[in-house]
Design an enzyme around this catalytic site. Structure first.
Site, PDB file in Angstrom:
ATOM      1  N   SER A 321     -18.070  -4.870 -12.822  1.00  0.00           N
ATOM      2  CA  SER A 321     -18.489  -3.520 -12.463  1.00  0.00           C
ATOM      3  C   SER A 321     -19.588  -2.964 -13.369  1.00  0.00           C
ATOM      4  CB  SER A 321     -17.286  -2.584 -12.366  1.00  0.00           C
ATOM      5  OG  SER A 321     -16.575  -2.499 -13.552  1.00  0.00           O
ATOM      6  N   ASP A 332     -33.201  -7.453 -13.518  1.00  0.00           N
ATOM      7  CA  ASP A 332     -34.207  -7.008 -12.549  1.00  0.00           C
ATOM      8  C   ASP A 332     -35.506  -6.578 -13.225  1.00  0.00           C
ATOM      9  OD1 ASP A 332     -32.555  -7.561 -10.466  1.00  0.00           O
ATOM     10  OD2 ASP A 332     -32.415  -5.515  -9.700  1.00  0.00           O
ATOM     11  N   LYS A 346     -17.891  -7.245  -8.779  1.00  0.00           N
ATOM     12  CA  LYS A 346     -17.322  -5.960  -8.334  1.00  0.00           C
ATOM     13  C   LYS A 346     -18.455  -4.955  -8.208  1.00  0.00           C
ATOM     14  CE  LYS A 346     -13.897  -2.417  -9.479  1.00  0.00           C
ATOM     15  NZ  LYS A 346     -14.811  -1.261  -9.571  1.00  0.00           N
TER      16      LYS A 346
END
Length: 417
Positions: A321, A332, A346
């Site tokens: 998470s 990214d 998750k």
């Protein structure tokens, strides 16, 4: 005697049950509640939520369910063998828990009062205690102090790592669980607790005064070649300040590269992880959250604290998470390498709602996406440098994943010179 042949008696019993004021279930489930609890778990949104006017069943459906529950209760009352062991409160709580569990979403959960109190404490990152970590031998049940935190009541009382606790106040330790022993040690702020310990064969009685403490969620050190190392165990409310302290201290020591260890970090507060990423990312989106209506909320960085030194983030299959929000954003923006194995996967957001009676419900409300729009739900973050952990029987302290991260950061430090 066949219970199915006693329809008349059973019906009479049901009529009696209907006359009784067993309305707890419907007060809880059908009436709704005003909700004002601020909590977070996993990557739960930390906010104030208000829920009111919930209508789950039509009047006919309500009557049907209510009648069936009363029939079940009547059968239990009439036939259950262990009638003296029936806990009505546990049955009621089981109704709520079962109703929520029937959604089939492992992240949507009902919490009773005791569980709600523990949840609130865990997500805040604070507790009232003495500042010592405990371990329990699963064979002998021996409870040992594994760590005494600096400037804690435990340290002030003279407790030391390796002390074996055999009694807490008047509670002798025999076959109790570690949770129960911890509950004896914790208590109201300002009150005293006496720990009876064995150290080097000697019995000692040490008194500590409980106080409000922060859970240490960040540990850090400067490793060789001026590579900073920060391990984050979870993202609680207290974690941001601990992380910022670690980052600033390492910078003041002349840090030239950094490793952030998120292995086995289960997640935590969404605001916390995004605020931590604001200390590292360039200007742009950190994460976007999309609810079931298609509404999208973006969390952004202004880029004022962009981290430009060599960076690696360690992850494993238990990094979940909020850890995946962190590693996904780093990946990214290509400001660091993700090292380890694919993360848990998750990619959904939970919110915790107060049900108005000391209980709470955690419910999945949205899905999150990385800065490039990737969903990692049930997929995880794939590392840039994949390396599985291999235990070294000859050296329990060996860590091949950390060694690889050190190598990756070291190579970038060399190329930058």
């Amino acid at each position: 005697m066949n219970p199915l042949e006693e329809k008349t008696e059973l019906e009479e019993k049901i009529e009696q049950e209907q006359k009784r004021e067993k309305k707890k279930f419907w007060k809880g489930v059908l009436c709704g509640a005003a909700v004002t609890l601020c909590l977070a778990v996993g990557v739960g949104i930390f906010c104030t939520a208000i829920v009111s006017g919930i209508h789950i069943f039509s009047s006919s459906e309500k009557k049907q369910v209510e009648n069936k529950l009363q029939i079940i209760q009547a059968i239990i009352d009439k036939y259950y063998l262990y009638e003296d062991e029936v806990d009505q409160d546990a049955l009621e709580q089981g109704i709520y828990a079962g109703y929520v569990n029937a959604l089939g979403d492992k992240y949507t959960v009902y919490y009773n009062e005791e569980e709600t109190d523990a949840l609130q404490e865990s997500v805040s990152g604070t507790y009232t205690g003495i500042g010592a970590a405990l371990l329990q031998n699963t064979t002998s049940n021996e409870v040992v102090i594994s760590k005494v935190y600096k400037d804690s009541p435990a340290e002030e009382a003279g407790l030391k790592e390796g002390d074996v606790i055999y009694q807490v106040d008047d509670h002798a330790i025999s076959d109790q669980s570690l949770d129960e022993v911890v509950s004896w040690i914790r208590g109201k702020e300002g009150t005293d607790v006496t720990l009876h310990v064995v150290r080097d064969g000697q019995q000692l009685e040490l008194k500590a005064t409980r106080k409000q403490l922060e859970t240490p969620t960040v540990v850090y050190e400067m490793k060789e070649n001026q590579v900073g190392y920060i391990a984050v165990s979870e993202f609680d409310e207290v974690t941001l300040s601990q992380f910022e302290t670690a980052l600033n201290d390492l910078e003041s020591q002349g840090m030239e590269g950094l490793i952030i260890d998120l292995r086995s970090n289960p997640g935590g507060n969404l605001d916390t992880v995004t605020d931590m990423l604001k200390l590292l990312l360039p200007k742009g989106t950190i994460v976007s959250v999309k609810d079931r209506a298609g509404n999208v909320e973006e969390y952004k960085s202004d880029g004022s604290h962009e981290f430009t030194k060599p960076l690696a983030v360690l992850v494993n299959q238990y990094s979940a998470s909020a850890s995946e929000i962190f590693s996904g954003a780093i990946q990214d923006y290509e400001i660091g390498d993700i090292v380890g194995v694919t993360t848990y996967g998750k990619g959904v957001v939970q919110q915790i709602l107060d049900l108005g009676d000391g209980t709470a419900m955690k419910i999945t409300i949205a899905e999150y996406f990385t800065p490039k729009g990737r969903s990692i739900n049930k997929k995880g973050v794939t590392p840039d440098v994949e390396v599985e952990y291999k235990a070294d029987e000859n050296d329990p302290t060996a860590d091949n994943q950390l060694d690889k991260a050190m190598e990756v950061v070291g190579q970038k430090m060399q190329s930058d010179k």
